[in-house]
Design a protein around this motif. Structure first.
Motif, PDB file in Angstrom:
ATOM      1  N   ARG A  75       0.811  -1.224   0.000  1.00 48.13           N
ATOM      2  CA  ARG A  75       0.000   0.000   0.000  1.00 48.13           C
ATOM      3  C   ARG A  75       0.839   1.266   0.000  1.00 48.13           C
ATOM      4  O   ARG A  75       0.321   2.367  -0.154  1.00 48.13           O
ATOM      5  CB  ARG A  75      -0.932  -0.019   1.213  1.00 48.13           C
ATOM      6  N   PHE A  79       1.505   6.046  -2.663  1.00 47.00           N
ATOM      7  CA  PHE A  79       2.155   7.249  -2.128  1.00 47.00           C
ATOM      8  C   PHE A  79       3.442   7.555  -2.891  1.00 47.00           C
ATOM      9  O   PHE A  79       3.758   8.722  -3.163  1.00 47.00           O
ATOM     10  CB  PHE A  79       2.456   7.063  -0.634  1.00 47.00           C
ATOM     11  N   ASN A 200      -3.751   7.053  -9.299  1.00 49.60           N
ATOM     12  CA  ASN A 200      -3.432   6.530  -7.976  1.00 49.60           C
ATOM     13  C   ASN A 200      -4.358   6.999  -6.872  1.00 49.60           C
ATOM     14  O   ASN A 200      -4.380   6.395  -5.793  1.00 49.60           O
ATOM     15  CB  ASN A 200      -1.983   6.881  -7.627  1.00 49.60           C
ATOM     16  N   LEU A 204      -5.817   5.059  -3.196  1.00 50.90           N
ATOM     17  CA  LEU A 204      -5.773   5.611  -1.849  1.00 50.90           C
ATOM     18  C   LEU A 204      -7.165   5.821  -1.261  1.00 50.90           C
ATOM     19  O   LEU A 204      -7.345   5.744  -0.042  1.00 50.90           O
ATOM     20  CB  LEU A 204      -5.020   6.948  -1.865  1.00 50.90           C
ATOM     21  N   GLY A 239      -4.809  -0.048  -1.410  1.00 44.19           N
ATOM     22  CA  GLY A 239      -3.568   0.087  -2.155  1.00 44.19           C
ATOM     23  C   GLY A 239      -3.818  -0.362  -3.586  1.00 44.19           C
ATOM     24  O   GLY A 239      -4.901  -0.153  -4.146  1.00 44.19           O
TER      25      GLY A 239
END
Length: 304
Positions: A75, A79, A200, A204, A239
């Motif tokens: 996960r 980020f 992405n 999240l 994730g």
């Protein structure tokens, strides 16, 4: 080669190529004075910086599960990808500002020598190879961080091509094309960053997967001969992977051992879908009448 080794090697390869391109483009920028090549050097410098972050991030994401992280560390990848995107957007904005200033000022001195053209041709070839390499690794290992890197390299190919056009045009008598090309490069860089952010955020925010995947989950559950119905299907990203929970309907007179075997078979069937990680199945007696007859009517709200 294990997934861990493949991802770490991909990060190291990307970093090595980007560092080599920084040195080559910086030398050509010094020799030629080309703004387009300068913007490409800055682009490769930002690529190198985030390549370091990706390499560190991939090292963390490929660590085995432990007591504090029983599901592993995958996960972290979204980020890492967002950091990549932020660096790209900032680099694009800075280059665009310099290019716009030069165009308003009437252009710049045309690049001199052949070093600018040579290094941009080299950049096109290198970035095209990196794009294909990263795309293969991302698809095989289902890695959003490497996929983000592939997107960046794809747009770097187009950016280097635009810079090559601008440098060639400036050398044949149109000096304004050099800063214009630098501006085009900046737009490519910024667009790539926005594209990565969009991809992405779903990871999240725990967004639902595509409809076709959810339908496949339901179909796999219903394909078991002892499953009479499915309801309360919830699938969402955790994730880069997908967690699934659902209720299945079986005959109420099944023994506990039989119900357990049915549940285990359904879990394994759904877990075999690419991108699916954890699967949680609750077994209900069909006499409760909670099943909806059509896939389109399957409940998704656990409160229902």
């Amino acid at each position: 080669m294990s997934s861990r080794q493949a991802l770490r090697r991909a990060g190291a390869v990307v970093l090595a190529v980007n560092v080599a391109l920084v040195l080559a483009k910086a030398g050509a920028w010094y020799l030629s004075g080309s703004l387009a090549v300068g913007s490409e050097a800055i682009n490769s410098l930002s690529d190198s910086a985030y390549s370091l972050v990706i390499l560190a991030g991939l090292y963390l994401t490929t660590q085995p599960p432990d007591l504090e992280h029983p599901h592993g560390h995958e996960r972290i990848e979204p980020f890492v990808s967002l950091f990549v995107a932020g660096a790209m957007i900032l680099a694009g904005a800075g280059i665009l500002y310099g290019a716009t200033t030069a165009v308003i000022a009437g252009g710049a001195d045309p690049p001199v020598g052949t070093s600018a053209i040579a290094v941009l041709v080299l950049a096109v070839v290198a970035k095209l190879w990196l794009y294909r390499y990263c795309r293969r690794v991302a698809e095989r290992e289902r890695s959003p961080a490497v996929a983000a890197t592939a997107v960046d390299n794809r747009n770097d190919v187009l950016a280097a091509g635009a810079a090559l056009f601008g440098v060639a045009g400036a050398q044949v008598g149109y000096p304004v094309l050099d800063p214009v090309a630098a501006g085009v490069v900046a737009l490519f860089i910024a667009y790539s960053g926005v594209d990565i952010v969009r991809d992405n955020l779903n990871y999240l925010l725990g967004a639902a997967p595509p409809d076709h995947l959810r339908e496949e989950i339901v179909e796999r559950a219903l394909s078991h001969p002892d499953v009479e119905g499915v309801h309360d299907v919830i699938a969402h990203y955790v994730g880069p992977e997908i967690d699934v929970s659902l209720h299945i309907e079986v005959e109420g007179d099944r023994t506990l051992a039989e119900a357990h075997d049915i549940e285990s078979a359904v879990v394994q069937s759904i877990r075999d879908i690419d991108d699916v990680d954890d699967v949680f199945v609750h077994v209900d007696p069909k006499e409760l009448g909670e099943w909806k007859a059509k896939i389109d009517d399957v409940e998704t709200d656990p409160s229902n």
